[in-house]
Design a protein around this motif. Structure first.
Motif, mmCIF file in Angstrom:
data_model
loop_
_atom_site.group_PDB
_atom_site.id
_atom_site.type_symbol
_atom_site.label_atom_id
_atom_site.label_comp_id
_atom_site.label_asym_id
_atom_site.label_seq_id
_atom_site.Cartn_x
_atom_site.Cartn_y
_atom_site.Cartn_z
ATOM 1 N N GLU A 110 -18.362 6.522 64.714
ATOM 2 C CA GLU A 110 -17.616 5.347 64.264
ATOM 3 C C GLU A 110 -18.114 4.075 64.938
ATOM 4 O OE1 GLU A 110 -12.969 3.820 64.080
ATOM 5 O OE2 GLU A 110 -13.430 5.965 64.086
ATOM 6 N N VAL A 111 -18.442 4.156 66.231
ATOM 7 C CA VAL A 111 -18.907 2.968 66.958
ATOM 8 C C VAL A 111 -20.222 2.468 66.386
ATOM 9 C CG1 VAL A 111 -19.730 2.101 69.177
ATOM 10 C CG2 VAL A 111 -17.708 3.572 69.085
ATOM 11 N N ARG A 112 -21.166 3.377 66.179
ATOM 12 C CA ARG A 112 -22.457 2.959 65.622
ATOM 13 C C ARG A 112 -22.314 2.479 64.183
ATOM 14 N NH1 ARG A 112 -26.545 7.506 68.182
ATOM 15 N NH2 ARG A 112 -27.258 6.228 69.959
ATOM 16 N N ALA A 113 -21.432 3.105 63.424
ATOM 17 C CA ALA A 113 -21.213 2.660 62.045
ATOM 18 C C ALA A 113 -20.693 1.231 62.028
ATOM 19 C CB ALA A 113 -20.231 3.596 61.335
ATOM 20 N N ASN A 114 -19.774 0.917 62.947
ATOM 21 C CA ASN A 114 -19.259 -0.446 63.049
ATOM 22 C C ASN A 114 -20.361 -1.425 63.456
ATOM 23 O OD1 ASN A 114 -16.608 0.061 62.305
ATOM 24 N ND2 ASN A 114 -15.963 0.525 64.392
ATOM 25 N N THR A 115 -21.214 -0.981 64.380
ATOM 26 C CA THR A 115 -22.309 -1.838 64.845
ATOM 27 C C THR A 115 -23.275 -2.138 63.707
ATOM 28 O OG1 THR A 115 -22.174 -0.920 67.083
ATOM 29 C CG2 THR A 115 -24.214 -2.029 66.489
ATOM 30 N N ILE A 116 -23.583 -1.113 62.912
ATOM 31 C CA ILE A 116 -24.495 -1.297 61.776
ATOM 32 C C ILE A 116 -23.889 -2.266 60.775
ATOM 33 C CG2 ILE A 116 -25.534 -0.140 59.784
ATOM 34 C CD1 ILE A 116 -25.729 2.382 61.622
ATOM 35 N N ALA A 117 -22.595 -2.094 60.468
ATOM 36 C CA ALA A 117 -21.934 -2.981 59.513
ATOM 37 C C ALA A 117 -21.920 -4.416 60.028
ATOM 38 C CB ALA A 117 -20.515 -2.487 59.244
ATOM 39 N N ALA A 118 -21.633 -4.586 61.322
ATOM 40 C CA ALA A 118 -21.545 -5.924 61.904
ATOM 41 C C ALA A 118 -22.901 -6.612 61.967
ATOM 42 C CB ALA A 118 -20.931 -5.840 63.302
ATOM 43 N N ALA A 119 -23.981 -5.821 62.037
ATOM 44 C CA ALA A 119 -25.330 -6.398 62.162
ATOM 45 C C ALA A 119 -25.710 -7.248 60.961
ATOM 46 C CB ALA A 119 -26.354 -5.283 62.355
ATOM 47 N N PHE A 120 -25.102 -6.974 59.804
ATOM 48 C CA PHE A 120 -25.448 -7.713 58.590
ATOM 49 C C PHE A 120 -24.341 -8.667 58.172
ATOM 50 C CE2 PHE A 120 -27.933 -3.818 58.530
ATOM 51 C CZ PHE A 120 -29.209 -4.336 58.347
ATOM 52 N N THR A 165 -34.005 7.768 60.018
ATOM 53 C CA THR A 165 -32.969 8.491 59.270
ATOM 54 C C THR A 165 -32.252 7.549 58.306
ATOM 55 O OG1 THR A 165 -32.613 10.009 61.127
ATOM 56 C CG2 THR A 165 -30.874 9.870 59.476
ATOM 57 N N LEU A 166 -31.899 6.359 58.809
ATOM 58 C CA LEU A 166 -31.246 5.370 57.948
ATOM 59 C C LEU A 166 -32.145 4.962 56.787
ATOM 60 C CD1 LEU A 166 -29.460 2.896 60.408
ATOM 61 C CD2 LEU A 166 -28.381 4.225 58.594
ATOM 62 N N TYR A 167 -33.436 4.776 57.088
ATOM 63 C CA TYR A 167 -34.379 4.343 56.054
ATOM 64 C C TYR A 167 -34.541 5.410 54.978
ATOM 65 C CZ TYR A 167 -38.660 2.714 53.860
ATOM 66 O OH TYR A 167 -39.604 2.305 52.941
ATOM 67 N N ASP A 168 -34.558 6.687 55.383
ATOM 68 C CA ASP A 168 -34.658 7.771 54.407
ATOM 69 C C ASP A 168 -33.450 7.762 53.470
ATOM 70 O OD1 ASP A 168 -37.047 8.625 55.422
ATOM 71 O OD2 ASP A 168 -36.168 10.185 56.691
ATOM 72 N N ARG A 169 -32.274 7.475 54.025
ATOM 73 C CA ARG A 169 -31.043 7.480 53.236
ATOM 74 C C ARG A 169 -30.849 6.170 52.461
ATOM 75 N NH1 ARG A 169 -26.235 10.359 54.193
ATOM 76 N NH2 ARG A 169 -27.639 11.837 55.250
ATOM 77 N N ARG A 181 -21.310 10.136 58.188
ATOM 78 C CA ARG A 181 -21.764 11.467 57.768
ATOM 79 C C ARG A 181 -23.196 11.746 58.231
ATOM 80 N NH1 ARG A 181 -19.416 9.826 52.610
ATOM 81 N NH2 ARG A 181 -17.296 10.678 52.419
ATOM 82 N N ILE A 182 -23.893 10.725 58.681
ATOM 83 C CA ILE A 182 -25.266 10.882 59.151
ATOM 84 C C ILE A 182 -25.242 11.373 60.590
ATOM 85 C CG2 ILE A 182 -27.431 9.681 59.639
ATOM 86 C CD1 ILE A 182 -26.712 7.708 57.425
ATOM 87 N N ASP A 183 -26.010 12.403 60.861
ATOM 88 C CA ASP A 183 -26.068 12.976 62.204
ATOM 89 C C ASP A 183 -26.528 11.912 63.203
ATOM 90 O OD1 ASP A 183 -25.924 14.927 64.168
ATOM 91 O OD2 ASP A 183 -28.023 15.511 63.918
ATOM 92 N N GLY A 184 -25.751 11.719 64.249
ATOM 93 C CA GLY A 184 -26.109 10.737 65.270
ATOM 94 C C GLY A 184 -25.403 9.409 65.105
ATOM 95 N N ILE A 185 -24.659 9.235 64.023
ATOM 96 C CA ILE A 185 -23.922 7.985 63.805
ATOM 97 C C ILE A 185 -22.429 8.282 63.779
ATOM 98 C CG2 ILE A 185 -23.475 6.059 62.232
ATOM 99 C CD1 ILE A 185 -26.336 6.201 61.326
#
Length: 220
Positions: free
Chosen positions: A203-213, A176-180, A197-201
């Motif tokens: 605030e916690v996952r959004a923070n995790t994604i941001a922190a990963a990079f 899903t992330l790759y498509d977007r 705004r992505i289904d399945g993400i």
């Protein structure tokens, strides 16, 4: 982790200054490199503007990018060609070379010579991406084992596999992330609200994604 960077003395002063301004650079040396335009430890980078790339890769004049790439592969453990522009910049040039030929040359260099060709939008992002790559190659890889099925197949695009390695994501959300966001650069441009705004993400996952990079562990 911070790194020392060597810049070829034939590169423009603006590139040297962009490297100096980067927060993760400890030292900048300006000297003649046998190959490549930037070097971070055992990692070499050839910097190309869109026109330089077309001229050297598929044009009839200028330097031979194939030769440059071969010399980098000999001199460094890891090599990259970084474009100071986007695909659209390559295709909008007034040249007799077709967009298909340009994309084909990028695919050929990446697949046959094993040197990824990466569009980096602009000089600041090019420098940032080079430093991140150099740092990643220098860091010790994690010894933690990933759960079976947590990462997309090796046949999948590299970016999708990177997304699948983020904690709590996995193959479905990675797709899903790759498509977007088909490139890491595009994902980095996204804000936390965009991600939620992505289904399945949430605030916690959004923070995790941001922190990963972000190597400093901070979250937006």
């Amino acid at each position: 982790m911070r790194v020392a960077v060597t810049v070829d003395d034939r590169e423009p002063a603006g590139l040297v200054e962009a490297v100096r301004r980067h927060a993760d650079v400890t030292e900048v040396r300006v000297e003649r490199l046998a190959s490549g335009d930037l070097a971070i430890g055992s990692v070499g980078f050839e910097r190309k503007t869109p026109r330089d790339y077309v001229t050297s890769a598929v044009g009839r004049a200028g330097s031979d990018l194939t030769d440059q790439v071969e010399r980098m592969a000999t001199a460094y453990d890891h090599s990259y060609v970084l474009l100071e522009g986007e695909f659209a910049d390559l295709e909008s040039l007034r040249t007799t070379v077709s967009p298909a030929s340009i994309r084909g040359s990028m695919a050929s260099i990446t697949a046959r010579q094993g040197v990824p060709v990466v569009p980096c939008t602009d000089r600041r992002r090019l420098v940032d991406f080079a430093i991140r790559l150099g740092r990643k190659h220098a860091e010790d890889p994690t010894t933690d084992r990933l759960p079976v099925g947590s990462v997309p197949s090796r046949r999948e695009p590299t970016t999708k596999r990177i997304y699948g390695c983020i904690e709590g994501i996995g193959p479905e959300l990675a797709a899903t992330l790759y498509d977007r966001y088909p490139s890491v650069e595009a994902l980095l441009e996204a804000g936390r609200e965009d991600l939620t705004r992505i289904d399945g993400i949430g605030e916690v996952r959004a923070n995790t994604i941001a922190a990963a990079f972000r190597t400093d562990g901070t979250r937006e």
